[in-house]
Design a protein around this motif. Sequence first.
Motif, PDB file in Angstrom:
ATOM      1  N   ALA A  65       0.997  -1.261  -0.016  1.00  0.00           N
ATOM      2  CA  ALA A  65       0.084  -0.306  -0.251  1.00  0.00           C
ATOM      3  C   ALA A  65       0.474   1.302  -0.532  1.00  0.00           C
ATOM      4  O   ALA A  65       0.428   2.538   0.235  1.00  0.00           O
ATOM      5  CB  ALA A  65      -0.824   0.058   0.603  1.00  0.00           C
ATOM      6  N   GLY A  68      -0.303   4.822   1.713  1.00  0.00           N
ATOM      7  CA  GLY A  68      -1.370   4.871   1.791  1.00  0.00           C
ATOM      8  C   GLY A  68      -2.347   5.429   0.819  1.00  0.00           C
ATOM      9  O   GLY A  68      -3.859   5.951   1.122  1.00  0.00           O
ATOM     10  N   ALA A  71      -5.296   3.520   0.221  1.00  0.00           N
ATOM     11  CA  ALA A  71      -6.178   3.841   1.312  1.00  0.00           C
ATOM     12  C   ALA A  71      -6.943   3.987   1.488  1.00  0.00           C
ATOM     13  O   ALA A  71      -8.213   4.245   2.683  1.00  0.00           O
ATOM     14  CB  ALA A  71      -5.459   2.894   2.090  1.00  0.00           C
ATOM     15  N   ALA A  82      -4.811  -2.130   4.800  1.00  0.00           N
ATOM     16  CA  ALA A  82      -3.606  -1.597   4.084  1.00  0.00           C
ATOM     17  C   ALA A  82      -2.947  -2.505   4.584  1.00  0.00           C
ATOM     18  O   ALA A  82      -1.999  -2.421   5.533  1.00  0.00           O
ATOM     19  CB  ALA A  82      -3.151  -0.417   3.801  1.00  0.00           C
ATOM     20  N   MET A  93       1.911   5.491   6.916  1.00  0.00           N
ATOM     21  CA  MET A  93       0.699   5.082   6.299  1.00  0.00           C
ATOM     22  C   MET A  93      -0.305   5.868   7.860  1.00  0.00           C
ATOM     23  O   MET A  93      -1.257   6.065   7.801  1.00  0.00           O
ATOM     24  CB  MET A  93      -0.455   3.847   5.890  1.00  0.00           C
ATOM     25  N   VAL A  98      -4.379   6.400   8.036  1.00  0.00           N
ATOM     26  CA  VAL A  98      -4.966   5.198   7.227  1.00  0.00           C
ATOM     27  C   VAL A  98      -5.423   4.459   8.226  1.00  0.00           C
ATOM     28  O   VAL A  98      -4.347   4.231   9.193  1.00  0.00           O
ATOM     29  CB  VAL A  98      -4.168   4.351   6.524  1.00  0.00           C
ATOM     30  N   ALA A 101      -3.440  -0.171   8.957  1.00  0.00           N
ATOM     31  CA  ALA A 101      -2.336   0.008   8.387  1.00  0.00           C
ATOM     32  C   ALA A 101      -1.379  -1.517   9.262  1.00  0.00           C
ATOM     33  O   ALA A 101      -1.834  -1.601  10.663  1.00  0.00           O
ATOM     34  CB  ALA A 101      -1.412   0.889   8.054  1.00  0.00           C
TER      35      ALA A 101
END
Length: 237
Positions: A65, A68, A71, A82, A93, A98, A101
């Motif tokens: 990911a 991010g 995401a 993610a 992230m 996110v 994560a």
Amino acid sequence: MADPFGRAVRDHHRGERDEPLAQRDGEQTREHPIEQFYFTEFAGEGENGRWLDARLDGPLLDLGAGAGRHALYFQERFETVAVEVSDDLVATMRERGVEDAREGDMFALREQFERDRFRSALAIGTQLGLAGSMDGLRRFLGDLAVVTTPDATAVVDCYDPARIETGELLGYRPDPTPGMAARVMTFEYEGELGETLLFRLFGPDRIREAAVGTGWSVEEVRYGDEGPHYRVALEKA
């Protein structure tokens, strides 16, 4: 293990990056465009954005990911998990917002998730090539089929060897097998070299071949405006 790629992306996010992230193949080097690849906002807009948005549903598994980018968009619509192999990228992230994560290996999915856990999956960034071989690609697709629902969809991307011009892709290695090639490269940041990465490049027909017997079939192949990069929409056969 040294992680110059993850550190550079993290430092960029924090405003602490003073040196470029370089892609290296022997004496050949190119600067890796961090801002362009990982920090431009994805908003599901434009023809390509709408195409991707229409093929994914939740729960979504975002593999490799990065920072991010996708995401952050999809978690506002449905549950999104993610996954990244790099501690620094997972930290980045989370700092960017996110919600889920996780550190994990996209090539060990059965060990990380239960059967039928996700409705769709996304692997954008050409990390599919780290499967290493046709057998590795088949194993990945088979494992992805296990952790996704019977009606799941997925989107992955790669470089098509048939469309690569000489000198276009750093670390490119030709292969006599139709629809196959390789890419060998290392990331360098602040004088630190990462491990040498071997990407296998699969043409669309090779992905179709690898998907046989895994539960997946190729629904659509979509190239960018120019060059060898393409995306593949997969659906359960």
